[in-house]
Design an enzyme around this catalytic site. Structure first.
Site, PDB file in Angstrom:
ATOM      1  N   THR A   1       1.076  -1.152   0.008  1.00 28.66           N
ATOM      2  CA  THR A   1      -0.055   0.053  -0.060  1.00 28.66           C
ATOM      3  C   THR A   1       0.880   1.393   0.033  1.00 28.66           C
ATOM      4  O   THR A   1       0.680   2.375  -0.633  1.00 28.66           O
ATOM      5  CB  THR A   1      -0.767  -0.056   1.301  1.00 28.66           C
TER       6      THR A   1
ATOM      7  N   TYR B   1       4.562 -12.692   5.976  1.00 28.08           N
ATOM      8  CA  TYR B   1       3.334 -11.920   5.286  1.00 28.08           C
ATOM      9  C   TYR B   1       3.194 -12.977   4.080  1.00 28.08           C
ATOM     10  O   TYR B   1       4.179 -13.209   3.201  1.00 28.08           O
ATOM     11  CB  TYR B   1       3.787 -10.708   4.519  1.00 28.08           C
TER      12      TYR B   1
ATOM     13  N   LYS C   1       0.809 -12.293   8.754  1.00 31.96           N
ATOM     14  CA  LYS C   1      -0.239 -11.674   8.090  1.00 31.96           C
ATOM     15  C   LYS C   1      -0.930 -12.757   6.994  1.00 31.96           C
ATOM     16  O   LYS C   1      -0.157 -12.791   5.963  1.00 31.96           O
ATOM     17  CB  LYS C   1       0.254 -10.446   7.508  1.00 31.96           C
TER      18      LYS C   1
ATOM     19  N   ILE D   1      -4.077  -6.124   9.427  1.00 32.69           N
ATOM     20  CA  ILE D   1      -3.226  -5.173   8.674  1.00 32.69           C
ATOM     21  C   ILE D   1      -3.974  -4.740   7.520  1.00 32.69           C
ATOM     22  O   ILE D   1      -4.388  -5.430   6.706  1.00 32.69           O
ATOM     23  CB  ILE D   1      -2.030  -5.754   8.261  1.00 32.69           C
TER      24      ILE D   1
END
Length: 371
Positions: A114, A200, A228, A267
């Site tokens: 992001t 992640y 995540k 998240i």
């Protein structure tokens, strides 16, 4: 004890370390030197143990414990705003981070997908992590995305990230080129000794799933904070059932992952826009009505690959300049009109910023290809 002496000691102990490894040479019979068909397996010498170098010191403890990271509920994958020449707009960035703090976010991911870490040089990346720590490190946990598909780059960036003070690292599995399951374990074990780490898993971006056996192998490391996870509820339950901390990586699933499957939190991309509502969704009990109210916004944000939606939204809210680093471009006009309607439906007061939301025209946006 000097560093050089420690390195020599490490080399001396290496032979005994290698004997215990699963990767060893199977050497031909020394009496038959002409035997060219001797079998061999991957040598442990290819995996050099981490030496006791200053930036990897086990005596210098990180300010934040792994348990501190495990306790975080709402972590925002923070957007990186830009100036017209493509440099970081630190004034807008600071304002956005302040909004997250004021509305109850527990942490921020700096330079994630992001935040467009994939479009940053490593100098930019580490500078932004250091800037965030310097300005906000006592008010919010700063998690630097220092992952890479190159173990060498991941190790170097993680050393630098912890050196400038980040509280934890975020690490993705090697993407594009990918690797074996044993390679994943070796990759993560190369970065875990440096400090608290979140793994992640997002197969839609990496092209490769991190399966539970890999996570269960590395979970024994004291610096492993959790994962995540973007695969879905069943995978979340697989981990929470064994005591592993999980943050949902899917905003549209985070409510159910939290309240029905035991996830610690999320998240989030959406919390860039409505951090207060996302905190309410995760901390104040099961709330299917609020979840349903937010789903149209979440679906809009991900109608094109992230971060296209959140970049467009923050620009229309007047929180960041309408500047995109290519290859990202804004959502089309019809989608921009739809966003204004979504904001009015949820209530402008629930979104970050103080300016009126408006529909931006194509000419309002600037696309930067060299930065």
């Amino acid at each position: 004890m000097s560093v050089s002496f420690q390195q020599i000691s490490a080399f001396k102990s290496y032979s005994s370390w290698a004997k215990d490894s699963v990767f060893q040479f199977v050497r031909p019979n020394s009496t038959n030197t002409n035997n060219r068909s001797a079998r061999w397996t991957t040598p442990s010498a290819a995996i050099i143990p981490n030496f006791h170098l200053p930036m990897r010191s086990y005596e210098v403890k990180n300010r934040t414990s792994t348990d501190d990271i495990r306790s975080l509920r709402l972590i925002t994958a923070i957007k990186t705003p830009y100036l017209p020449d493509g440099r970081f707009d630190l004034e807008a960035y600071d304002a956005l981070v302040n909004m997250q703090i004021e509305d109850g976010a527990d942490g921020v991911i700096v330079g994630g997908t992001t935040g467009e870490g994939q479009l940053m040089s490593w100098d930019e990346h580490i500078m932004l992590i250091g800037h965030t720590i310097n300005c906000f490190g006592t008010s919010i946990k700063v998690i630097g995305n220092t992952g890479s598909n190159s173990t060498r780059e991941a190790v170097h960036a993680t050393e630098q990230g912890f050196a400038v003070g980040m509280h934890a690292a975020l690490h993705i599995n090697p993407y594009y080129g990918k690797t074996s399951l044993e390679g994943m374990v070796a990759h993560f074990q190369s970065v875990l000794p440096m400090g608290p780490t979140i793994i992640y898993n997002v197969p839609s971006r990496t092209g490769q799933d991190i399966p539970p056996p890999v996570i269960h192998t590395i979970a024994a490391n004291a610096n492993f904070a959790g994962i995540k996870e973007c695969v879905g509820h069943d995978r979340v339950k697989t981990y929470t059932g064994t005591g592993i901390t999980v943050w949902s990586g899917n905003d549209d699933e985070c409510h159910d992952s939290k309240w029905d499957y035991g996830a610690t939190g999320v998240i989030s991309v959406t919390s860039n826009l409505v951090p207060g509502l996302m905190r309410e969704l995760l901390l104040r009990g099961k709330n299917p009505l609020l979840n349903e109210k937010l789903l149209p916004l979440i679906e809009w944000l991900f109608c094109e690959p992230n971060p296209i939606g959140v970049n467009t939204a923050l620009a229309q809210l007047g929180v960041v300049r309408p500047i995109f680093r290519l290859p990202y471009v804004p959502l089309p006009l019809a989608k921009r009109v739809e966003f204004v309607n979504i904001v009015n439906g949820i209530g402008r007061e629930n979104f970050v910023g103080e300016k009126d939301v408006k529909v931006l025209e194509d000419d309002d946006f600037m696309l930067v290809g060299r930065y």
